[in-house]
Design a protein around this motif. Structure first.
Motif, short mmCIF file in Angstrom:
data_model
loop_
_atom_site.label_atom_id
_atom_site.label_comp_id
_atom_site.label_asym_id
_atom_site.label_seq_id
_atom_site.Cartn_x
_atom_site.Cartn_y
_atom_site.Cartn_z
N GLN A 66 0.86 -0.98 -0.04
CA GLN A 66 0.05 0.05 0.07
C GLN A 66 0.92 1.37 0.01
OE1 GLN A 66 -2.47 -0.86 3.25
NE2 GLN A 66 -4.23 -1.39 2.32
N TYR A 67 1.93 1.33 0.77
CA TYR A 67 2.81 2.48 0.99
C TYR A 67 3.59 2.48 -0.46
CZ TYR A 67 2.24 2.49 6.10
OH TYR A 67 1.85 2.50 7.19
N GLY A 68 4.14 1.55 -1.07
CA GLY A 68 4.65 1.65 -2.33
C GLY A 68 3.82 2.18 -3.46
N SER A 69 2.35 1.72 -3.30
CA SER A 69 1.72 2.16 -4.34
C SER A 69 1.16 3.42 -4.08
CB SER A 69 0.04 1.14 -4.26
OG SER A 69 0.53 0.07 -4.43
N LEU A 70 0.98 4.06 -2.89
CA LEU A 70 0.84 5.47 -2.61
C LEU A 70 1.98 6.43 -3.11
CD1 LEU A 70 -0.98 7.66 -1.28
CD2 LEU A 70 0.01 7.15 0.68
N LEU A 71 3.05 6.01 -2.73
CA LEU A 71 4.09 6.68 -3.14
C LEU A 71 4.35 6.56 -4.79
CD1 LEU A 71 6.80 5.46 -0.80
CD2 LEU A 71 5.82 7.61 -0.79
N GLY A 72 3.94 5.54 -5.36
CA GLY A 72 3.79 5.55 -7.00
C GLY A 72 2.93 6.51 -7.58
N LEU A 73 1.95 6.55 -6.83
CA LEU A 73 0.92 7.47 -7.49
C LEU A 73 1.37 9.07 -7.20
CD1 LEU A 73 -2.51 5.86 -6.34
CD2 LEU A 73 -1.94 6.39 -8.71
N LEU A 74 1.71 9.31 -5.92
CA LEU A 74 2.16 10.53 -5.52
C LEU A 74 3.37 11.14 -6.60
CD1 LEU A 74 2.22 10.54 -1.54
CD2 LEU A 74 0.95 11.89 -3.16
N ALA A 75 4.11 10.24 -6.89
CA ALA A 75 5.39 10.29 -7.98
C ALA A 75 4.68 10.75 -9.45
CB ALA A 75 6.10 9.33 -8.18
#
Length: 107
Positions: free
Chosen positions: A6-15
Motif C-alpha cells: 500500500q505504501y509503495g502504491s501510494l508513493l508511486g501514485l504521488l510520484a
C-alpha cells in the motif's frame, strides 16, 4: 493487501501526480507571468471596487496558458482520467471491503 504494498502504491501514485503537475506547470510557462498579471488585476479590482466572487454566468474558466496553447482537450482528458481513477478506486475499495469482512466472519 500488505502494508508495504500500500505504501509503495501510494508513493508511486504521488510520484506520477507530481510529475504530471510539474509537466503541466512547465508546459504552461510557469507562474511568473501569470502572477504579475494576477497582481495587477487584484490591484485594479481593489481600486475599482468589488464584484461577485463567483459569477456563474461566465461558465467554466480555464487558465489562460491552457486555453491559448490549445491544451483544453488534453486538460479535460487528464481531469476525466483523474475522476475515473477516483471512481474506480472507490468501487474497488467497496467491493473488496465486502470480501474481507466475509472472510473474517466466515460467511
Amino acid at each position: 493487501m500488505k502494508r508495504w504494498t500500500q505504501y509503495g502504491s501510494l508513493l508511486g501514485l504521488l510520484a506520477v501526480f507530481f510529475a504530471a503537475g510539474l509537466w503541466g506547470f512547465a508546459a504552461t510557462g510557469g507562474a511568473v507571468p501569470w502572477a504579475k498579471r494576477s497582481a495587477t488585476t487584484l490591484q485594479r479590482g481593489i481600486q475599482e471596487g468589488g464584484g461577485a466572487l463567483v459569477d456563474l454566468g461566465r461558465g467554466v474558466v480555464v487558465a489562460g496558458p491552457i486555453r491559448n496553447g490549445g491544451l483544453v482537450v488534453e486538460f479535460l482528458a487528464v481531469a476525466t482520467l483523474f475522476a475515473l481513477v477516483g471512481v474506480g478506486l472507490y468501487v474497488y475499495a467497496d467491493r473488496y471491503r465486502g470480501l474481507d469482512e466475509a472472510k473474517r466472519t466466515g460467511r
